[in-house]
Scaffold this motif. Structure first.
Motif, mmCIF file in Angstrom:
data_model
loop_
_atom_site.group_PDB
_atom_site.id
_atom_site.type_symbol
_atom_site.label_atom_id
_atom_site.label_comp_id
_atom_site.label_asym_id
_atom_site.label_seq_id
_atom_site.Cartn_x
_atom_site.Cartn_y
_atom_site.Cartn_z
ATOM 1 N N SER A 121 5.961 64.103 42.997
ATOM 2 C CA SER A 121 5.111 65.296 42.846
ATOM 3 C C SER A 121 3.667 64.951 42.480
ATOM 4 C CB SER A 121 5.698 66.228 41.781
ATOM 5 O OG SER A 121 5.672 65.609 40.496
ATOM 6 N N TRP A 122 3.419 63.674 42.156
ATOM 7 C CA TRP A 122 2.059 63.269 41.795
ATOM 8 C C TRP A 122 1.314 62.818 43.045
ATOM 9 C CZ3 TRP A 122 4.003 59.587 37.393
ATOM 10 C CH2 TRP A 122 4.468 60.355 36.312
ATOM 11 N N LYS A 123 0.478 63.668 43.548
ATOM 12 C CA LYS A 123 -0.334 63.313 44.714
ATOM 13 C C LYS A 123 -1.669 62.709 44.307
ATOM 14 C CE LYS A 123 2.951 65.064 47.152
ATOM 15 N NZ LYS A 123 3.961 64.142 47.750
ATOM 16 N N THR A 124 -2.105 63.031 43.097
ATOM 17 C CA THR A 124 -3.372 62.524 42.566
ATOM 18 C C THR A 124 -3.170 62.149 41.104
ATOM 19 O OG1 THR A 124 -4.147 64.674 41.758
ATOM 20 C CG2 THR A 124 -4.641 64.124 44.068
ATOM 21 N N PRO A 125 -4.077 61.343 40.529
ATOM 22 C CA PRO A 125 -3.991 61.042 39.093
ATOM 23 C C PRO A 125 -4.055 62.307 38.231
ATOM 24 C CG PRO A 125 -5.452 59.481 40.165
ATOM 25 C CD PRO A 125 -5.124 60.533 41.185
ATOM 26 N N GLU A 126 -4.751 63.334 38.711
ATOM 27 C CA GLU A 126 -4.846 64.582 37.946
ATOM 28 C C GLU A 126 -3.479 65.248 37.812
ATOM 29 O OE1 GLU A 126 -6.959 63.694 40.389
ATOM 30 O OE2 GLU A 126 -8.640 63.233 39.039
ATOM 31 N N ASP A 127 -2.634 65.120 38.863
ATOM 32 C CA ASP A 127 -1.275 65.657 38.788
ATOM 33 C C ASP A 127 -0.487 64.964 37.675
ATOM 34 O OD1 ASP A 127 -1.787 67.295 40.966
ATOM 35 O OD2 ASP A 127 -0.981 65.861 42.414
#
Length: 364
Positions: free
Chosen positions: A164-170
């Motif tokens: 579910s982590w597509k970006t570091p912000e996720d």
């Protein structure tokens, strides 16, 4: 990656002065069906114990331990990196027991050769770093026949990247309030620093500075059985190219810290790092390095980030989980009880009590 010719050639050109590598090939007819990497490690008091307390009692302890570890050891694996990076075989072509018994013949020959060529007796033999679910634990008959004892060592800290982590912000958004604050604080304290990847030319021109920063961290370890060659990072960059990354932290134009990464299939392997000790706490460089490693892994679609052992608590605070590891080892002097050897291992690499952190609101 750790068994590829490029990596092994890089090590050949930049191994610590007290480590020599040997390579075993297991053949069935003319087909190569298995390999093993064996490192001969020359261990002496100054190599093992760094700049630690010089109190009388601790010096006595060091002297006692050095009586058992002083001399030559054979490590089946890579002493310079956490994990099982020493053996591989084609299980369709050879059974694990046959493979182990075959490389044992080579180890016996190597032991004799080292005695004849260098007049050095092998005192310790170790098979290094196996997870609890590794199939090697099914070969207890082999280990018992060789008087190799199973000993638990510090865990390997592993970071599983959520789909579910597509970006570091996720990834950061999954933190609970406490760890979001900690992340923001670390980033705020490092605001004056610039982090950027170092290319081959920069590494070559600044090898001495990079080595001194590494040395700051290495020499701070209570026990360490080697010191990297001054050109180790340059050698890896030359041979591994884009599979080896070096990132530097700059205060204005001064390099004050760095960390390294190795691309290993779906795993991102964190490697050696270094920093200016006087500036580390002020800028929270180490914690920022851990966050940057996680971000790189997420951005580049790695499944797992291997944070290795040491500093388990702070690594767990960014989401890494401990995975128990074991070694198999023996002392070749039959008069030295393996219970004594276990005590020596625990002294040199104690299973430290630490509190695991749980930064996420829920399992991601």
């Amino acid at each position: 990656m750790f068994l590829r010719s490029s990596f092994l050639e890089a090590l050949e050109n930049s191994s610590p002065g007290n480590i020599t590598s040997y390579y075993i090939g297991v053949f069935k007819a003319d087909a190569l069906v298995g390999i093993a990497i064996v490192q001969r490690v020359q261990m002496y008091l100054d190599d093992v114990f760094r700049r630690t307390s010089n109190s009388y009692l601790k010096q006595i302890g060091k002297q006692l331990v050095s009586r058992f570890v002083r001399g030559n050891a054979l490590v089946i694996g890579n002493l310079m990196h956490t994990g099982q990076h020493g053996i591989y075989f084609d299980s369709d072509a050879i059974s694990q027991n046959d493979f182990l018994n075959t490389i044992q013949k080579a180890i016996d020959v190597l032991t004799i050769e080292i005695k004849e060529r260098f007049n050095k007796k092998i005192r310790i033999v170790a098979f290094k770093d196996y997870f609890e679910d590794d199939s090697i634990h099914q070969s207890m008959t082999y280990f018992k026949s060789q008087n190799l004892y199973k000993i638990q060592v510090q865990p390997n800290m592993m970071f599983q990247v959520s789909d579910s982590w597509k970006t570091p912000e996720d990834y950061i958004s999954g933190f609970n309030k406490k760890y979001k604050r900690r992340y923001k604080t670390a980033r705020r304290k490092s605001a004056d620093l610039t982090c950027k990847e170092l290319d081959l030319n920069y590494i070559e021109q600044h090898s001495e500075t990079i080595f001194k920063l590494y040395e700051n961290v290495s020499d701070n370890a209570r026990v360490n059985s080697f010191k990297l060659d001054r050109n180790h990072f340059l050698s890896l960059k030359k041979y591994l190219k884009e599979s080896f990354k070096v990132f530097g932290y700059f205060l204005k134009d001064e390099l004050i810290g760095f960390y390294t990464l190795i691309m290993n299939g779906h795993c991102l392997e964190t490697y050696f790092l270094g920093y200016n000790k006087e500036l580390q706490r002020q800028y929270q460089m180490y914690l920022n390095m851990l966050f940057n490693m996680a971000s790189f892994g997420i951005e580049n679609n790695f499944k797992t980030i291997v944070y290795a052992r040491t500093a388990m608590e702070i690594k767990s605070s960014i989401g890494a989980k401990p995975h128990t590891m074991h070694v198999y080892l023996k002392h070749t002097n039959n008069f030295i009880a393996n219970t004594v050897l276990k005590c020596v291992v625990k002294y040199m690499n104690p299973i430290r009590k630490w509190e695991e952190r749980h930064p996420f609101n829920k399992i991601n």
